[in-house]
Scaffold this active site. Structure first.
Site, mmCIF file in Angstrom:
data_model
loop_
_atom_site.group_PDB
_atom_site.id
_atom_site.type_symbol
_atom_site.label_atom_id
_atom_site.label_comp_id
_atom_site.label_asym_id
_atom_site.label_seq_id
_atom_site.Cartn_x
_atom_site.Cartn_y
_atom_site.Cartn_z
ATOM 1 N N ASN A 10 0.863 -1.175 0.000
ATOM 2 C CA ASN A 10 0.000 0.000 0.000
ATOM 3 C C ASN A 10 0.906 1.233 0.000
ATOM 4 O OD1 ASN A 10 -1.772 2.082 0.572
ATOM 5 N ND2 ASN A 10 -2.320 1.335 2.619
ATOM 6 N N LYS A 12 0.048 4.210 -0.171
ATOM 7 C CA LYS A 12 -0.629 5.377 0.417
ATOM 8 C C LYS A 12 -0.440 6.585 -0.518
ATOM 9 C CE LYS A 12 -0.221 3.191 4.849
ATOM 10 N NZ LYS A 12 -0.146 3.308 6.306
ATOM 11 N N HIS A 95 -9.530 1.030 5.210
ATOM 12 C CA HIS A 95 -8.241 1.243 5.878
ATOM 13 C C HIS A 95 -8.450 2.226 7.037
ATOM 14 C CE1 HIS A 95 -4.160 2.555 6.666
ATOM 15 N NE2 HIS A 95 -3.755 1.449 6.072
ATOM 16 N N GLU A 97 -6.847 4.676 7.980
ATOM 17 C CA GLU A 97 -6.659 6.089 7.606
ATOM 18 C C GLU A 97 -7.900 6.641 6.916
ATOM 19 O OE1 GLU A 97 -2.890 5.520 5.641
ATOM 20 O OE2 GLU A 97 -1.999 5.037 7.584
ATOM 21 N N GLU A 162 -5.292 -4.960 10.853
ATOM 22 C CA GLU A 162 -4.296 -3.906 11.003
ATOM 23 C C GLU A 162 -4.557 -3.127 12.287
ATOM 24 O OE1 GLU A 162 -2.376 -2.851 6.978
ATOM 25 O OE2 GLU A 162 -4.090 -1.542 7.286
ATOM 26 N N GLY A 168 2.532 2.303 10.752
ATOM 27 C CA GLY A 168 3.489 3.397 10.578
ATOM 28 C C GLY A 168 4.243 3.782 11.839
ATOM 29 N N SER A 200 3.461 -2.059 10.318
ATOM 30 C CA SER A 200 4.914 -2.101 10.564
ATOM 31 C C SER A 200 5.562 -3.439 10.182
ATOM 32 C CB SER A 200 5.224 -1.742 12.015
ATOM 33 O OG SER A 200 4.859 -0.397 12.264
HETATM 34 P P1 PGA Z 1 2.857 0.360 7.577
HETATM 35 O O1 PGA Z 1 1.359 0.518 7.031
HETATM 36 O O2 PGA Z 1 3.405 -0.931 7.013
HETATM 37 O O3 PGA Z 1 3.588 1.570 7.076
HETATM 38 O O4 PGA Z 1 2.767 0.292 9.067
HETATM 39 C C1 PGA Z 1 0.525 -0.590 6.892
HETATM 40 C C2 PGA Z 1 -0.803 -0.162 6.327
HETATM 41 O O5 PGA Z 1 -1.319 0.880 6.730
HETATM 42 O O6 PGA Z 1 -1.382 -0.844 5.460
#
Ligand code: PGA
Length: 239
Positions: A10, A12, A95, A97, A162, A168, A200
């Site tokens: 992803n 983003k 997601h 976010e 997640e 992140g 992460s």
């Molecule tokens: P990250 O994000 O690997 O940067 O922690 C994972 C995600 O949000 O899908």
């Protein structure tokens, strides 16, 4: 793992057009003999270029979100059919976010998952608790409620666990905590649904995470932005 693993990246809101072709070429070259499915989810404006650059590689392309409607007056949104048109086979929905930044509820996420299915895409439905919820002992209940409200009522989908606090941040749950949540999700989703862990994931923890029971792959954010690093995670699936 009984299901073929899926390693999904992803991007983003990262990446530029000029990065797409070199990324795709490197990933395709490295992953020739892979024993997992690979999926790259770039920002919508780059999806067509990514699909073109990965053509013939067997590596799939996905969107990061889609609207609940097939078309209409929704400025700035993207329809699932439009993602399908440019070569996407998957789309991430719900997601954290999106849930946080755009106030998406389980009801909206389910409608998006069903819009994806109607367009011939496989939705990747995301669920996960906040740190406060985990500390309060509510993680399983929260995730169960998100599952109940967010997954499509019929059709094939992928589920991503997640934990919000692991995204992140460099923090990850213990293997035991991941195993417990994935066992819960397995009992809810059934044997045929691939269960991804996200939050992460990086080359240094991928072997351990991908070996956990009922973890059928990973949803990778930051570490998917460089093809070599993303492949190092996919390689951790083993032969
Ligand atoms: P990250 O994000 O690997 O940067 O922690 C994972 C995600 O949000 O899908």
């Amino acid at each position: 793992m009984s299901l073929r693993p899926l390693i999904a990246g992803n991007w983003k809101m990262n990446g530029r057009l000029a990065e797409v072709a070199p990324y795709a070429a490197t990933l395709a070259r490295l992953s020739g003999g892979r024993s997992c499915d690979l999926l790259v989810c770039p920002p919508a404006p780059l999806a067509a270029a990514m699909a073109a650059a990965l053509e013939g590689s067997g590596i799939a392309v996905g969107g990061q979100d889609c609207h609940t409607a097939a078309k209409g007056a929704h400025t700035g949104d993207v329809a699932a059919e439009q993602l399908a048109d440019v070569g996407c086979s998957h789309v991430i929905v719900g997601h954290s976010e999106r849930r946080t930044d755009h106030g998406e509820t389980d009801l909206v996420v389910r409608a998006k998952a069903e819009a994806a299915l109607n367009a011939g895409l496989v939705p990747i439905v995301c669920v996960g608790e906040t740190l406060a919820q985990r500390k309060a002992g509510q993680a399983a209940a929260v995730v169960r409620a998100q599952f109940d409200g967010s997954v499509p009522r019929s059709g094939a989908y992928v589920l991503a666990y997640e934990p919000v606090w692991a995204i992140g941040t460099g923090l990850t749950p213990s293997s035991q905590e991941i195993a417990e949540m994935h066992a819960t999700l397995r009992s809810l989703a059934g044997a045929a649904v691939r269960l991804l862990y996200g939050g992460s994931v990086k080359p240094s923890n991928a072997v351990e995470i991908l070996a956990i029971a009922d973890v059928d792959g990973a949803l990778v954010g930051g570490a998917s932005l460089k093809a070599e690093e993303f492949w190092a995670i996919a390689e951790a699936v083993g032969p």
